[in-house]
Design an enzyme around this catalytic site. Structure first.
Site, PDB file in Angstrom:
ATOM      1  N   ARG A  60     -43.603  19.398 -23.457  1.00 37.09           N
ATOM      2  CA  ARG A  60     -43.518  19.362 -22.002  1.00 37.09           C
ATOM      3  C   ARG A  60     -42.790  20.622 -21.535  1.00 37.09           C
ATOM      4  O   ARG A  60     -42.015  21.218 -22.271  1.00 37.09           O
ATOM      5  CB  ARG A  60     -42.726  18.101 -21.668  1.00 37.09           C
ATOM      6  CG  ARG A  60     -42.140  18.006 -20.332  1.00 37.09           C
ATOM      7  CD  ARG A  60     -41.659  16.595 -20.083  1.00 37.09           C
ATOM      8  NE  ARG A  60     -40.723  16.096 -21.081  1.00 37.09           N
ATOM      9  CZ  ARG A  60     -39.477  16.510 -21.204  1.00 37.09           C
ATOM     10  NH1 ARG A  60     -39.010  17.447 -20.440  1.00 37.09           N
ATOM     11  NH2 ARG A  60     -38.694  15.986 -22.109  1.00 37.09           N
ATOM     12  N   LYS A 200     -44.567   9.520 -19.262  1.00 37.52           N
ATOM     13  CA  LYS A 200     -43.426  10.010 -18.487  1.00 37.52           C
ATOM     14  C   LYS A 200     -43.783  10.173 -17.005  1.00 37.52           C
ATOM     15  O   LYS A 200     -42.894  10.124 -16.151  1.00 37.52           O
ATOM     16  CB  LYS A 200     -42.908  11.331 -19.064  1.00 37.52           C
ATOM     17  CG  LYS A 200     -42.213  11.181 -20.417  1.00 37.52           C
ATOM     18  CD  LYS A 200     -40.932  10.347 -20.358  1.00 37.52           C
ATOM     19  CE  LYS A 200     -40.105  10.515 -21.616  1.00 37.52           C
ATOM     20  NZ  LYS A 200     -39.008   9.581 -21.789  1.00 37.52           N
ATOM     21  N   HIS A 219     -33.341   6.021 -18.223  1.00 36.55           N
ATOM     22  CA  HIS A 219     -33.952   6.643 -19.393  1.00 36.55           C
ATOM     23  C   HIS A 219     -33.140   6.159 -20.605  1.00 36.55           C
ATOM     24  O   HIS A 219     -32.213   6.828 -21.054  1.00 36.55           O
ATOM     25  CB  HIS A 219     -33.891   8.170 -19.270  1.00 36.55           C
ATOM     26  CG  HIS A 219     -34.720   8.880 -20.295  1.00 36.55           C
ATOM     27  ND1 HIS A 219     -34.382  10.095 -20.832  1.00 36.55           N
ATOM     28  CD2 HIS A 219     -35.901   8.545 -20.877  1.00 36.55           C
ATOM     29  CE1 HIS A 219     -35.305  10.469 -21.699  1.00 36.55           C
ATOM     30  NE2 HIS A 219     -36.235   9.553 -21.742  1.00 36.55           N
ATOM     31  N   SER A 239     -34.456  13.126 -24.714  1.00 36.61           N
ATOM     32  CA  SER A 239     -35.381  13.073 -25.844  1.00 36.61           C
ATOM     33  C   SER A 239     -34.718  13.530 -27.159  1.00 36.61           C
ATOM     34  O   SER A 239     -34.046  14.555 -27.190  1.00 36.61           O
ATOM     35  CB  SER A 239     -36.563  13.979 -25.538  1.00 36.61           C
ATOM     36  OG  SER A 239     -37.460  13.938 -26.598  1.00 36.61           O
ATOM     37  N   LYS A 243     -32.527   7.195 -29.044  1.00 39.62           N
ATOM     38  CA  LYS A 243     -32.833   5.930 -28.364  1.00 39.62           C
ATOM     39  C   LYS A 243     -33.725   5.049 -29.236  1.00 39.62           C
ATOM     40  O   LYS A 243     -33.453   3.871 -29.442  1.00 39.62           O
ATOM     41  CB  LYS A 243     -33.550   6.190 -27.010  1.00 39.62           C
ATOM     42  CG  LYS A 243     -32.738   6.913 -25.982  1.00 39.62           C
ATOM     43  CD  LYS A 243     -33.464   7.041 -24.649  1.00 39.62           C
ATOM     44  CE  LYS A 243     -34.765   7.825 -24.692  1.00 39.62           C
ATOM     45  NZ  LYS A 243     -34.642   9.226 -25.094  1.00 39.62           N
ATOM     46  N   THR A 244     -34.824   5.655 -29.741  1.00 43.46           N
ATOM     47  CA  THR A 244     -35.792   4.865 -30.517  1.00 43.46           C
ATOM     48  C   THR A 244     -35.175   4.447 -31.850  1.00 43.46           C
ATOM     49  O   THR A 244     -35.220   3.268 -32.224  1.00 43.46           O
ATOM     50  CB  THR A 244     -37.073   5.692 -30.765  1.00 43.46           C
ATOM     51  OG1 THR A 244     -37.529   6.201 -29.520  1.00 43.46           O
ATOM     52  CG2 THR A 244     -38.163   4.855 -31.404  1.00 43.46           C
ATOM     53  N   ASP A 258     -37.360   3.257 -24.544  1.00 49.56           N
ATOM     54  CA  ASP A 258     -37.262   4.486 -23.734  1.00 49.56           C
ATOM     55  C   ASP A 258     -37.058   4.326 -22.229  1.00 49.56           C
ATOM     56  O   ASP A 258     -36.392   5.157 -21.626  1.00 49.56           O
ATOM     57  CB  ASP A 258     -38.549   5.293 -23.955  1.00 49.56           C
ATOM     58  CG  ASP A 258     -38.436   6.728 -23.502  1.00 49.56           C
ATOM     59  OD1 ASP A 258     -37.391   7.334 -23.761  1.00 49.56           O
ATOM     60  OD2 ASP A 258     -39.382   7.241 -22.888  1.00 49.56           O
ATOM     61  N   ARG A 324     -44.898  12.889 -33.501  1.00 49.96           N
ATOM     62  CA  ARG A 324     -44.658  11.571 -32.892  1.00 49.96           C
ATOM     63  C   ARG A 324     -45.582  10.507 -33.453  1.00 49.96           C
ATOM     64  O   ARG A 324     -46.685  10.805 -33.908  1.00 49.96           O
ATOM     65  CB  ARG A 324     -44.977  11.649 -31.398  1.00 49.96           C
ATOM     66  CG  ARG A 324     -44.123  12.583 -30.592  1.00 49.96           C
ATOM     67  CD  ARG A 324     -42.908  11.864 -30.092  1.00 49.96           C
ATOM     68  NE  ARG A 324     -42.140  12.683 -29.172  1.00 49.96           N
ATOM     69  CZ  ARG A 324     -41.153  12.197 -28.432  1.00 49.96           C
ATOM     70  NH1 ARG A 324     -40.835  10.929 -28.474  1.00 49.96           N
ATOM     71  NH2 ARG A 324     -40.466  12.991 -27.637  1.00 49.96           N
TER      72      ARG A 324
HETATM   73  N1  LIG Z   1     -26.907  10.035 -36.138  1.00 46.67           N
HETATM   74  C1  LIG Z   1     -28.150   9.923 -35.677  1.00 46.67           C
HETATM   75  N2  LIG Z   1     -28.461   8.987 -34.773  1.00 46.67           N
HETATM   76  C2  LIG Z   1     -29.716   8.878 -34.280  1.00 46.67           C
HETATM   77  N3  LIG Z   1     -30.747   9.670 -34.670  1.00 46.67           N
HETATM   78  C3  LIG Z   1     -30.507  10.619 -35.588  1.00 46.67           C
HETATM   79  C4  LIG Z   1     -29.200  10.792 -36.125  1.00 46.67           C
HETATM   80  N4  LIG Z   1     -29.262  11.798 -37.008  1.00 46.67           N
HETATM   81  C5  LIG Z   1     -30.518  12.231 -37.027  1.00 46.67           C
HETATM   82  N5  LIG Z   1     -31.295  11.535 -36.190  1.00 46.67           N
HETATM   83  C6  LIG Z   1     -32.738  11.788 -35.941  1.00 46.67           C
HETATM   84  O1  LIG Z   1     -32.869  12.150 -34.584  1.00 46.67           O
HETATM   85  C7  LIG Z   1     -34.112  11.691 -34.070  1.00 46.67           C
HETATM   86  C8  LIG Z   1     -33.878  10.779 -32.902  1.00 46.67           C
HETATM   87  O2  LIG Z   1     -35.130  10.562 -32.298  1.00 46.67           O
HETATM   88  P1  LIG Z   1     -35.478   9.334 -31.394  1.00 46.67           P
HETATM   89  O3  LIG Z   1     -34.722   8.134 -31.827  1.00 46.67           O
HETATM   90  O4  LIG Z   1     -36.977   9.226 -31.334  1.00 46.67           O
HETATM   91  O5  LIG Z   1     -34.928   9.864 -30.017  1.00 46.67           O
HETATM   92  P2  LIG Z   1     -35.288   9.411 -28.558  1.00 46.67           P
HETATM   93  O6  LIG Z   1     -35.897   8.051 -28.645  1.00 46.67           O
HETATM   94  O7  LIG Z   1     -33.971   9.417 -27.868  1.00 46.67           O
HETATM   95  O8  LIG Z   1     -36.233  10.441 -28.043  1.00 46.67           O
HETATM   96  C9  LIG Z   1     -34.832  10.978 -35.183  1.00 46.67           C
HETATM   97  O9  LIG Z   1     -35.704  11.893 -35.784  1.00 46.67           O
HETATM   98  C10 LIG Z   1     -33.670  10.602 -36.130  1.00 46.67           C
HETATM   99  O10 LIG Z   1     -34.109  10.506 -37.460  1.00 46.67           O
HETATM  100  C1  LIG Z   2     -41.425  11.591 -24.623  1.00 43.99           C
HETATM  101  C2  LIG Z   2     -40.343  12.228 -24.244  1.00 43.99           C
HETATM  102  O1  LIG Z   2     -39.064  11.787 -24.389  1.00 43.99           O
HETATM  103  P1  LIG Z   2     -38.424  10.684 -25.335  1.00 43.99           P
HETATM  104  O2  LIG Z   2     -38.303  11.343 -26.665  1.00 43.99           O
HETATM  105  O3  LIG Z   2     -37.129  10.404 -24.692  1.00 43.99           O
HETATM  106  O4  LIG Z   2     -39.354   9.531 -25.383  1.00 43.99           O
HETATM  107  C3  LIG Z   2     -40.423  13.503 -23.531  1.00 43.99           C
HETATM  108  O5  LIG Z   2     -39.360  13.943 -23.089  1.00 43.99           O
HETATM  109  O6  LIG Z   2     -41.511  14.054 -23.416  1.00 43.99           O
END
Ligand SMILES: Nc1ncnc2c1ncn2[C@@H]1O[C@H](COP(=O)(O)OP(=O)(O)O)[C@@H](O)[C@H]1O
Ligand SMILES: C=C(OP(=O)(O)O)C(=O)O
Length: 532
Positions: A60, A200, A219, A239, A243-244, A258, A324
């Site tokens: 993005r 988004k 968010h 991002s 969170k996930t 999310d 992703r």
């Molecule tokens: N301490 C930590 N806590 C959370 N995620 C971590 C940590 N260290 C590394 N990571 C990595 O960071 C990324 C977090 O991504 P994700 O959970 O998808 O973020 P979001 O959902 O906020 O976009 C993952 O690839 C995860 O493996």
């Molecule tokens: C999908 C996105 O964010 P997130 O990783 O928080 O889902 C994004 O910022 O494009």
């Protein structure tokens, strides 16, 4: 035309979108996977996952986003993050896109955005790519087949990656555009294949609409204690901050990863699926998410794989670091069936600190929580935003500035009211670097973050000793069984404590400089919680 399940009075023709070639309405997953494969948009991977690569358009850019300057929203839009577009330019863009779409095949999905039936929005997604149809079918909430007979879309999103905008003619900044028109209830997306824009853009819309109804839009991911929806937690974060990863906790029920609302009744998911980062994903640290990458119809985006064995390379970022997978919530074993939980007892703000200064967890007063929520200090991690190739420290207000179309204080005040009236406990969690800045230190071990969060959520962390941090004023635990105590004191993780002090001082100054913009809009208690 292939009329799948649809209310006949609500076809695209009835909406004035005419002249298209084939239109496929509300195909279900196997048909969408088959269409995407047949059309050469990608190929079938292990377990029937759908593997696709979006080439150059892998992320993005804030430059792509617009809100149309219509009288109904003009005074309430925060133009800084959502640039204004002239209504006449929007009309030209709309007409040119429809002309371009003539004779081509499209996929329509009629979906709900919002798990709460009283607050949800009925959205029609019109996508040129079959796999975008599959993606958004996973990500939003699927009506029952019978509900489609009476489905009337309130908003329509048209996503046409093969159309390039013309900045001079369409009032945009590049040939990629994502624009929301609140009068026409229409979102146009052009010249990007990044699937994230589909979800988004709807998120941005709800983030505008819901605060107008007194509902906080966030968010964040969310989960609750198993068997107790009232013990809910939300995890704010930009991002890539976790969170996930952190909400998919086997000891809790996942509400969503999310986008959530917080109404008078409690928390509700906007979505019906998850969109996880897969770069460096390991089966040991994240078994449930890892398993989804070989489940039927999971959309695996931008991952490199072995052409013969179809084995995914989780460590290869040669296409992008923003690799992703998108899958329905039920692919996570302990996901909530309703997408709803009670009022959060714990509010967690995830920050990915690339300076390695912030502790792995800190307890915040409600005023400090508001200060950190408005500040939104974190990093843009590699990949999600085009051009960002390493963690880039940023202040992203509400931990989601690109998606918040109202002024930050609108969200801040709603959150503050809820936290104070309902007595939620607030935490700041650094999932970024420790032992030094990015380049010298290392990423916070997921195991440590999880252990600290588990203790925060089950209440046991409240029983340990806390110290007051001299730089930031928040409280930091000094010990927790199962977590290396030195991690809890970031200064002690640096080889050179004086270098830590210098970096912490710089960060304090950055906070103060950034926060000056909010001072005219906030209450005295939040001013008193300001750093520096
Ligand atoms: N301490 C930590 N806590 C959370 N995620 C971590 C940590 N260290 C590394 N990571 C990595 O960071 C990324 C977090 O991504 P994700 O959970 O998808 O973020 P979001 O959902 O906020 O976009 C993952 O690839 C995860 O493996
Ligand atoms: C999908 C996105 O964010 P997130 O990783 O928080 O889902 C994004 O910022 O494009």
């Amino acid at each position: 035309m292939n009329f799948g399940r649809v209310n006949p009075a609500q076809t695209l023709d009835a909406q004035g979108i005419t002249g298209l070639g084939e239109v496929h309405y509300n195909l279900i997953e196997p048909a969408l996977v088959e269409a995407a494969v047949t059309r050469g948009e990608g190929r079938l991977g292990r377990g029937g996952a759908f593997l696709c690569s979006t080439g150059a358009f892998t992320g993005r850019s804030p430059k792509d986003k617009f809100v149309v300057r219509t009288p109904s929203v003009e005074d309430t839009i925060w133009w800084e993050n959502n640039a204004p577009m002239d209504p006449a330019a929007f009309d030209r863009l709309h007409a040119d896109m429809l002309e371009h779409m003539k004779g081509r095949t499209y996929f329509v999905q009629d979906l709900f955005a919002g798990a709460d039936p009283e607050l949800r929005l009925d959205v029609r997604m019109v996508t040129e790519l079959a796999w975008h149809g599959l993606f958004i079918r996973h990500m939003l909430r699927r009506p029952e087949r019978t509900e489609l007979d009476s489905f009337v879309p309130e908003w329509t999103v048209i996503n046409c990656p093969s159309f390039k905008a013309d900045p001079a003619r369409h009032g945009c900044r590049t040939d990629t555009v994502i624009t929301l028109n609140f009068d026409k209830k229409l979102i146009l997306i052009a010249n990007t294949e990044y699937a994230g824009e589909n979800k988004k853009s709807v998120f941005t819309l709800l983030n505008y609409i819901l605060p107008g109804k007194g509902v906080m839009a966030m968010h964040c991911s969310a989960n609750h204690a198993i068997g107790n929806t009232d013990d809910a937690a939300v995890f704010f974060g930009l991002s890539g901050t976790g969170k996930t990863t952190l909400s998919a906790d086997p000891s809790r029920t996942l509400i969503g990863d999310d986008e959530h609302g917080w109404s008078d009744k409690g928390t509700f998911n906007f979505e019906g699926g998850c969109y996880a980062k897969t770069i460096n994903l390991s089966p040991e640290a994240e078994p449930e998410i890892y398993a989804t990458t070989s489940k039927f119809a999971t959309v695996v985006e931008n991952m490199v794989y072995n052409e013969e064995t179809l084995e995914l390379d989780f460590d290869d970022d040669s296409l992008t670091a923003n690799t992703r997978c998108a899958y329905p919530l039920e692919y996570i074993s302990n996901a909530s069936a309703t997408g709803m939980g009670g009022h959060p007892k714990n509010v967690i703000m995830l920050t990915c600190d690339a300076f390695g200064v912030l502790p792995p967890i800190a307890r915040l007063t409600p005023a400090q929580a508001m200060y950190h929520f408005l500040s939104g200090f974190t990093s843009k991690v590699a990949g999600t935003e085009r051009g960002v190739t390493e963690p880039q420290p940023t202040f992203s207000t509400c931990f989601g500035a690109p998606f918040m179309p109202r002024r930050p204080e609108v969200y801040g005040k709603l959150l503050q009211e809820k936290i104070t009236s309902l007595g939620a406990t607030c935490w700041l969690v650094n999932t970024g670097w420790t032992g030094g800045a990015y380049g010298t230190g290392k990423r916070m071990p997921i195991k440590a973050t999880r252990a600290l969060l588990t203790a925060a959520l089950d209440g046991s962390l409240a029983n340990v000793t806390f110290r007051k941090d001299p730089n930031f004023g928040f409280e930091v635990p000094t010990e927790l069984h199962g977590v290396d105590s030195s991690l809890l004191d970031p200064r002690s993780t640096w080889a050179d404590p004086a270098a830590y002090d210098a970096q912490a001082k710089k960060l304090v100054e950055m906070f103060a400089n950034n926060f000056a913009q909010y001072v005219p809009y906030i209450d005295a208690d939040v001013k008193a919680a300001a750093i520096g």
